[in-house]
Write an enzyme that holds these catalytic residues in place. Structure first.
Site, mmCIF file in Angstrom:
data_model
loop_
_atom_site.group_PDB
_atom_site.id
_atom_site.type_symbol
_atom_site.label_atom_id
_atom_site.label_comp_id
_atom_site.label_asym_id
_atom_site.label_seq_id
_atom_site.Cartn_x
_atom_site.Cartn_y
_atom_site.Cartn_z
ATOM 1 C CB SER A 120 -8.499 -5.338 -1.286
ATOM 2 O OG SER A 120 -9.608 -5.461 -0.407
ATOM 3 C CE1 TYR A 176 -8.189 -0.763 5.742
ATOM 4 C CE2 TYR A 176 -9.018 -2.866 6.604
ATOM 5 C CZ TYR A 176 -7.989 -2.128 5.951
ATOM 6 O OH TYR A 176 -6.950 -2.840 5.349
ATOM 7 C CE LYS A 223 -8.097 -1.480 2.052
ATOM 8 N NZ LYS A 223 -7.088 -0.760 1.124
#
Length: 274
Positions: free
Chosen positions: A128, A142, A146
């Protein structure tokens, strides 16, 4: 000989991890779209892999199972930053970001879990980012991928512990790599003509360089963290490269107002420097 699968093995952390595990005597199955860029070693088998393609994922794992009688570790490392204004990024690129950073890891994990359950052992290591807990402008999707990976990984861990399997998250911070440059290239591409968000790109460029958040870890240092997560006798739920990375995640989660103040100061400073 223990077996490890590493995705995104053609550059950065994945490239260094493939070399490190091979040097430690592991059988490494390294996957990437650019197979020729995967490191070569007698213990490394380089295989074509596009994690956004379900057929590619299935063929990848099938080939590994044809060559190996067990899978000890899967490292879901493939990923990139589809940066740009949340308003302006096309839905095609949003889906590409999730397919690469999240759905690919999910499918590969589903494909290896039956083997791990049969052997009653295994580790799924999900790469991550500290960006799974904190955030900055232009990185909305993005950060979303994660955060999704972390929640999924934690839930998976509760389900597979009974079979001797662990699902673990590694959260790198700033890295001494080309990641930031690529993210900013994507941000420029995702800007519409005469975009009102152009000043944000100017402000974020300096922050993403890592200069504002301290020196980043090298790809080799992060590969060593991958190896630690794969081999610790009692693996942790989270792995960080530095106390600084751990601290900023704590601040973002426990003190969100303070985090916003710090982020605003960083953006103001980098904006003035341009």
């Amino acid at each position: 000989m223990k077996t490890v699968i590493i995705t995104g093995a053609s550059n950065g952390m994945g490239y260094e991890a493939a070399k490190l595990f091979a040097n430690k005597g592991w059988q490494v199955f390294a996957g990437a779209r650019r197979v020729k860029k995967i490191p070569t070693d007698k213990n490394i088998t380089a295989l074509k892999l596009d994690v956004t393609d379900s057929k590619s994922n299935q063929a990848f794992v099938t080939e590994i199972l044809n060559q190996a009688d067990r899978i000890d570790v899967l490292i879901n490392n493939a990923g990139y930053g589809e940066y740009g204004p949340a308003e302006e990024i096309s839905m095609e690129n949003v889906r590409k970001q999730f397919e690469t950073n999240f759905f690919g890891a999910v499918e590969l994990s589903q494909l290896v879990l039956p083997t791990m359950r049969t052997q009653k052992s295994g580790r799924i290591i999900n790469i991550s980012s500290i960006g799974g807990d904190l955030y900055m402008p232009l990185g909305s999707f993005y950060h979303a991928t994660k955060a999704a990976m972390q929640q999924w990984s934690d839930t998976l861990d509760t389900e597979v512990k009974a079979f001797g399997i662990r699902s673990i998250v590694i959260q790198p911070g700033g890295t001494a790599s080309s990641w930031g440059a690529i993210a900013m290239e994507n941000a420029e591409k995702n800007l519409k003509q005469n975009s009102p968000y152009q000043p944000l790109v100017v402000s974020i460029r300096g922050a993403l360089s890592g200069e504002s958040l301290g020196a980043g870890a090298t790809s080799l240092q992060l590969a060593e963290l991958f190896y630690k997560a794969a081999t610790d006798e009692k693996p942790k739920r989270r792995y960080f490269h530095s106390m600084g990375d751990r601290a900023i995640v704590h601040i973002a989660r426990a003190h969100p107002k303070l985090f916003i103040r710090v982020l605003t100061l960083i953006l103001n400073r980098t904006g003035k420097q341009k």
